[in-house]
Scaffold this active site. Structure first.
Site, short mmCIF file in Angstrom:
data_model
loop_
_atom_site.label_atom_id
_atom_site.label_comp_id
_atom_site.label_asym_id
_atom_site.label_seq_id
_atom_site.Cartn_x
_atom_site.Cartn_y
_atom_site.Cartn_z
N GLU B 50 0.81 -1.23 0.00
CA GLU B 50 0.00 0.00 0.00
C GLU B 50 0.84 1.27 0.00
OE1 GLU B 50 -2.33 -0.65 3.50
OE2 GLU B 50 -0.78 0.12 4.83
N SER B 51 2.14 1.16 0.22
CA SER B 51 3.03 2.32 0.12
C SER B 51 3.14 2.83 -1.31
CB SER B 51 4.42 1.96 0.64
OG SER B 51 4.91 0.81 0.00
#
Lengths: 283, 257
Positions: B50-51
């Protein structure tokens, strides 16, 4: 054109008691050096905004700088709890901490809406969760075109956003690369923006015409602070200090060890930047 | 060949992933399982963290969701608002792989608080990306160690919606995705009942008894009629997993537990 300031002056001038402050950086480029200066200058009653509070907000909260936290994931990544955050929420130490809790999708969208000058952010989010029940800033609206029900939250407009970046040129343009997180949105959403950088250079060395560059006129102050993201990392400059993130669990667990560490490593340190320790250098 | 219950869990989780999956990877055990799949039977799986890192191929398992290892090995890295808007809410992810502090009989997940929200016994990290991962991915896999503290009749707080109170609750809320279709533990695999959506034990790991599963589940757990028996880890799976965890631990990432 932003002003090139010493860290003490930039924080003194742009971060005020009671401000809503966003220090962003998604695991990468977390502005620790700037956060430590906020602690040294004893700011109080801040509303802190950050997707992942990380160690820097654990330290600000434990040192009594914060009244409220707007966030979406408050842990020590891969390690466990943020003990100072937990202590503030569970026991009110050193003072109670009001929470405004979102999901990552919510906060990311709210920064983007703030950057766009919109009053609210909409997303396909929060469906079926208990978060709207504990956060009145999560509501649902009907799309006037399709009737679809969507989540709505107020856009984020921090009084000041503080981010760390790889470089600035002498005109005050700033380059970020690697995991760029929500920093561009946080800067554009804020009334004031302070950027700390690894180095100020003649040539920004923009790798691609699609690189993330913040033009000089979007920033109020730039501070040269080599190593300013440690113990997080700066892509191309130094690696994440995973060992310190692990050690923080023990340091932060008790008031005494936490306060001793803060005294030794933050309060008694001058704000002049420490010499950079160059790791594996890229590009 | 000797192996631990934790190794069985990660191997069983990895096997559930397909070569053409696009998987949003949670940190910790989900990351270990997803990379084990990539290094064994699913070399072309797309792993997304999700970064913002899309198509990450980490040599060592990251400690955090945004370690440099992910960005340096990814096909591309996008901003976090783009990740959650275009890639997650845009419906481009086939499997969301999550961990949980509590999970209930209808697959709802709690990572927010134990006890009352306003006066928590334990304040947990919170939802992060999980609330929308649970609603936007085609299906969700959950990996969690089997204990009565984790497997509760009803979660204290719904951080990530599974099947709510069961039946067609997802449809009634307008969700079109499948929700949690597989729970992998160190004892067994669980899947939702087709109608009631209660989690059923569908496969038991080697040398685990039904009694053991019943004791470590916080509700009167049901077993599927066609109950299967999980194959033990192969020598090849164990060698790849151990090598991955050892080199990750030495590099300061996620190591052997």
């Amino acid at each position: 054109m932003p002003r090139f300031l010493a860290l003490t002056d930039a924080i003194a001038e742009y971060v005020h008691n009671g401000d809503t402050v966003a220090m962003e950086g998604f695991t990468h480029l977390i502005p620790f050096t700037a956060g430590h200066e906020v602690i040294r200058q004893g700011r109080r009653n801040l509303t802190l905004v950050r997707m992942t509070p990380d160690l820097i907000y654990d330290q600000l909260i434990g040192m009594g700088c914060a009244r409220k936290l707007i966030f979406s994931w408050g842990g020590n990544p891969g390690v466990g709890s943020l003990h100072r955050l937990r202590d503030a929420v569970e026991n009110g130490w050193p003072q109670p901490l009001e929470l405004e809790e979102h999901s990552h999708a919510g906060i990311a969208t709210a920064y983007a809406a703030g950057a766009a000058g919109l009053p609210l952010a909409i997303l396909r989010g929060y469906v079926g969760t208990d978060l709207p029940g504990v956060n009145p800033n999560i509501r649902f609206i009907e799309d006037p075109f399709t009737g679809v029900r969507l989540a709505a939250i107020p856009s984020l407009r921090p009084d000041v956003s503080i981010v760390h970046a790889q470089r600035a040129d002498r005109a005050g343009n700033v380059l970020l690369e690697g995991i760029v997180g929500v920093q561009k949105e946080a800067v554009l959403a804020a009334t004031r923006a302070v950027v700390t950088v690894e180095e100020v250079v003649d040539d920004l060395r923009v790798a691609s015409s699609n690189s993330v560059v913040l033009p000089s006129w979007t920033i109020d102050a730039i501070v040269e602070a080599p190593g300013g993201a440690r113990p997080s990392y700066a892509h191309g400059y130094y690696r994440r200090d995973n060992a310190f993130y692990t050690q923080w669990d023990a340091i932060s667990r008790e008031h005494e060890t936490f306060l001793a560490w803060m005294n030794e490593n933050v309060l008694r340190k001058s704000s002049s930047p420490s010499p950079p320790i160059r790791g594996r250098r890229k590009g | 060949m000797d192996y631990t219950a934790s190794e069985m869990m990660m191997v069983a989780a990895a096997r559930a992933l397909k070569n053409d999956d696009v998987c949003l990877v949670g940190i910790g055990m989900p990351s270990a399982a997803c990379n084990l799949a990539r290094l064994t039977h699913a070399p072309n799986i797309t792993l997304i963290y999700e970064s913002g890192t899309i198509g990450a191929k980490p040599y060592v398992l990251p400690l955090s969701i945004g370690d440099p290892e992910l960005c340096e090995t990814a096909l591309t890295t996008v901003s976090v608002p783009e990740m959650f808007a275009y890639w997650l809410q845009g419906g481009r992810i086939t499997v969301g792989f999550l961990a949980a502090a509590q999970i209930d009989r209808f697959g709802n997940i709690n990572t927010t608080v134990i006890g009352e929200y306003s006066k928590p016994k334990v304040r947990l990290p919170g939802g992060g990306g999980a609330p929308e991962i649970a609603s936007s991915c085609d299906q969700v896999f959950v990996i969690v160690s089997h204990s009565p503290r984790a497997f509760v009749p009803k979660v204290d707080f719904v951080t990530s919606f599974g099947f709510g109170t069961g039946g067609n609750h997802r449809q009634r809320l307008g969700l079109t995705t499948m929700g949690p279709s597989l729970i992998v533990t160190d004892l067994c695999l669980m899947r939702p009942h087709p109608q009631t959506k209660e989690l059923l034990v569908t496969s038991v790991h080697p040398s685990v008894t039904r009694e053991e599963i019943a004791i470590r589940t916080g509700w009167p757990v049901q077993f599927a009629g066609d109950l299967a028996h999980t194959d033990p880890p192969t020598a090849g799976e164990l060698a790849v997993l151990r090598d991955l965890l050892n080199r990750s631990g030495q590099a300061g990432g996620m190591g052997p537990s």
